[in-house]
Design a protein around this motif. Structure first.
Motif, short mmCIF file in Angstrom:
data_model
loop_
_atom_site.label_atom_id
_atom_site.label_comp_id
_atom_site.label_asym_id
_atom_site.label_seq_id
_atom_site.Cartn_x
_atom_site.Cartn_y
_atom_site.Cartn_z
N GLY A 205 0.83 -1.19 0.00
CA GLY A 205 0.00 0.00 0.00
C GLY A 205 0.86 1.24 0.00
N HIS A 206 1.65 1.40 1.05
CA HIS A 206 2.57 2.54 1.08
C HIS A 206 3.53 2.45 -0.11
N THR A 207 4.10 1.27 -0.29
CA THR A 207 4.80 0.91 -1.53
C THR A 207 4.35 -0.49 -1.90
N PRO A 208 4.62 -0.94 -3.12
CA PRO A 208 4.17 -2.28 -3.51
C PRO A 208 4.72 -3.39 -2.63
N GLY A 209 5.94 -3.18 -2.10
CA GLY A 209 6.56 -4.22 -1.30
C GLY A 209 6.63 -3.94 0.18
N SER A 210 5.93 -2.93 0.65
CA SER A 210 5.98 -2.60 2.08
C SER A 210 5.68 -3.84 2.92
N ASP A 239 -7.77 6.03 8.12
CA ASP A 239 -7.93 6.24 6.69
C ASP A 239 -7.09 7.40 6.16
N ALA A 240 -6.35 8.06 7.05
CA ALA A 240 -5.53 9.19 6.65
C ALA A 240 -4.16 8.70 6.17
N ASN A 241 -3.97 8.69 4.87
CA ASN A 241 -2.69 8.28 4.30
C ASN A 241 -1.70 9.43 4.33
N SER A 242 -0.43 9.08 4.24
CA SER A 242 0.57 10.09 3.92
C SER A 242 0.51 10.37 2.43
N CYS A 243 1.11 11.47 2.02
CA CYS A 243 1.12 11.83 0.60
C CYS A 243 2.04 10.94 -0.21
N PHE A 244 2.76 10.02 0.45
CA PHE A 244 3.72 9.17 -0.23
C PHE A 244 3.20 7.76 -0.47
N CYS A 245 1.94 7.49 -0.16
CA CYS A 245 1.40 6.14 -0.33
C CYS A 245 1.10 5.88 -1.81
N GLU A 246 1.78 4.90 -2.38
CA GLU A 246 1.63 4.60 -3.80
C GLU A 246 0.24 4.09 -4.14
N ASP A 247 -0.36 3.31 -3.25
CA ASP A 247 -1.69 2.75 -3.47
C ASP A 247 -2.56 3.19 -2.29
N PRO A 248 -3.25 4.32 -2.40
CA PRO A 248 -4.00 4.86 -1.25
C PRO A 248 -5.01 3.88 -0.67
N GLY A 250 -5.08 0.61 -0.94
CA GLY A 250 -4.36 -0.51 -0.34
C GLY A 250 -3.73 -0.14 0.99
N ALA A 251 -3.18 1.06 1.08
CA ALA A 251 -2.56 1.51 2.32
C ALA A 251 -3.59 1.60 3.45
N ARG A 252 -4.78 2.12 3.14
CA ARG A 252 -5.82 2.23 4.17
C ARG A 252 -6.24 0.84 4.66
#
Length: 304
Positions: A205-210, A239-248, A250-252
């Protein structure tokens, strides 16, 4: 206190940097509810907010684990002397990180395993150091555990266009490729068991491989969540992502899953960048979560 014991595992915090990252909360967390920072500013200041600038404070730190006779590093920060033209806060640093490791009783040759939870600029920097004109592995005896999906995504040869843009420029070349070329990497997928106490799991989510690292030893539990959380506000507002989450999306989903498991198993949540006590106990609070307490690590009291 910079070392705690969780079952048969000791966890030590080694600092590289604490202070501003030149971003306001609204910029760093663009989808956080309006007013959440102001409502919580009394306890967010000074460890997570700068009172004078209302900017975000962040810690760059490495977690040193000693488990089953091995010395393990979780994330390796920014590193020294690295050219970061599009991440000026992290460009050409000259910190005493290795001296901090030494104070924790760790020399580079002592390290058995390096875990990069993902391959962002502030998680892989001390993988290498500058020896003359060459970047060489800092921890020559270690196996570097890297998520295969991130290795593929951040390899410039594959031509991906990441949300971080040029902010990760030079990182693969100076902090990832030299370790791989030295034959020290293990590129894992899905899940990877380190020992009886420690397991890595994909947490995309944050990155593909996080990834996240789960510690379970005796009755104690902890989860090292990397950049699933940059601020404790994200515990209150998952539900508040950082601006650096590649897949919002997915990160949530991943954040909610990991926080829910931590609350249900009474696991200490240990993000990569929290200042203050560095880690939190969480409980369910309706559809979100709340902070039950903090870990006993000594809070950072100064910047730099």
């Amino acid at each position: 206190m910079e070392t705690i014991e969780l079952g048969n595992v000791t966890v030590t915090r080694v600092r590289e940097y604490f202070g501003p990252v030149d971003m306001t909360p609204d910029t760093f967390f663009p989808d956080a509810p309006e007013g959440v920072w102001e409502a919580n500013s009394p306890w967010l200041t000074p460890h997570f907010l700068d009172a004078s600038t209302h900017g975000v404070n962040s810690a760059i730190q490495t977690w040193v684990l000693r488990s089953e006779g091995k010395t393990i590093l979780v994330d390796t920060g920014v590193g020294n002397h690295k050219e970061r033209p599009y991440s000026p806060v992290w460009s050409r640093l000259d910190t005493g990180f290795l001296a901090g490791l030494a104070r924790a009783g760790v020399t580079p040759e002592d390290v058995d395993i390096v875990i990069n939870t993902h391959l962002h600029v502030d998680h892989v920097g001390w993988n290498t150091y500058l020896d003359g004109r060459n970047w060489v592995p800092t921890f020559p005896r270690a196996t570097y555990l890297m998520p295969k999906d991130d290795f593929t995504f951040w390899n410039p040869a594959n031509g991906h266009q990441p949300l971080l843009g040029r902010g990760n420029q030079n990182v693969f070349e100076d902090s990832v490729a030299p370790v791989h070329e030295a034959g020290l990497t293990l590129l894992w997928e899905g899940s990877h068991r380190i020992d009886a106490n420690l397991r890595l799991d994909a947490a995309p989510g944050h990155t593909p491989g996080s990834s996240v690292l789960t510690l379970a030893s005796g009755r104690d539990r902890a989860v090292f969540v990397g950049d699933l959380l940059h601020s404790p506000v994200q515990i209150l507002e998952p539900d508040a992502n950082s601006c650096f989450c590649e897949d919002p999306a997915g990160a949530r989903a991943t954040r909610r899953k990991v926080l829910g498991e931590a609350a249900d198993t009474n696991s200490l949540v240990i993000p990569a960048h929290l200042g203050g006590h560095g880690a939190a106990e969480v409980v369910r609070d309706g559809s979100a979560f709340a902070i039950k307490g903090w870990a006993p690590f000594t809070p950072y009291t100064e910047q730099g």
